[in-house]
Design an enzyme around this catalytic site. Sequence first.
Site, PDB file in Angstrom:
ATOM      1  N   GLU A 113     -69.409   0.076  27.408  1.00  0.00           N
ATOM      2  CA  GLU A 113     -68.208   0.619  26.770  1.00  0.00           C
ATOM      3  C   GLU A 113     -66.940   0.111  27.458  1.00  0.00           C
ATOM      4  OE1 GLU A 113     -68.033   2.213  23.982  1.00  0.00           O
ATOM      5  OE2 GLU A 113     -70.144   2.655  23.701  1.00  0.00           O
TER       6      GLU A 113
ATOM      7  N   ASN B 112     -64.214  -2.303  25.687  1.00  0.00           N
ATOM      8  CA  ASN B 112     -62.802  -1.911  25.583  1.00  0.00           C
ATOM      9  C   ASN B 112     -61.882  -3.010  26.095  1.00  0.00           C
ATOM     10  OD1 ASN B 112     -63.307   0.561  24.436  1.00  0.00           O
ATOM     11  ND2 ASN B 112     -62.667   1.771  26.195  1.00  0.00           N
TER      12      ASN B 112
ATOM     13  N   ARG C 192     -64.469   0.893  14.872  1.00  0.00           N
ATOM     14  CA  ARG C 192     -64.576   1.435  16.225  1.00  0.00           C
ATOM     15  C   ARG C 192     -64.631   2.952  16.110  1.00  0.00           C
ATOM     16  NH1 ARG C 192     -66.758  -2.430  18.213  1.00  0.00           N
ATOM     17  NH2 ARG C 192     -66.740  -1.209  20.105  1.00  0.00           N
TER      18      ARG C 192
END
Length: 148
Positions: free
Chosen positions: A46, A50, A105
Amino acid sequence: MKNEMKMEFDAISANESFARVAVAAFVSELDPTLEEISDIKTAVSEAVTNAIIHGYDGLANGKVKLHCLLEGDVIHIEVADEGKGIADVEQAMEPLFTTKPELNRSGMGFPFMEAFMDDLEVVSGLGEGTKILMKKKVGCVPWIGDGE
């Protein structure tokens, strides 16, 4: 015991899986459970995603920096980019908040990192990039039946 590793790689989606596996291999000396490895890999995934999607927003030549430190039975993980930064970190950490709905997303990156790690800190400045700092104590999963 103390051990450290640093790496830098291109901010492209293909390197997200590389980062996950590298951290899993690095923490393996602590003999983590499969659940602990899964938690760490998910949080790293994650954080790197990002950096790639939100930090660099498709800009060429972006780099993601990954720094891991083992201190005793705790792993410290830092994922950093030198991208555009986050305008409002508190808002970005809210479940379901996303600046990229057109890319499907989910807005669950930070909540997942927070759920799977023992500590999460996000440091960011507009035009300066973002650092995601995470910690997890390894080997602290209680035995089934403890306290019963």
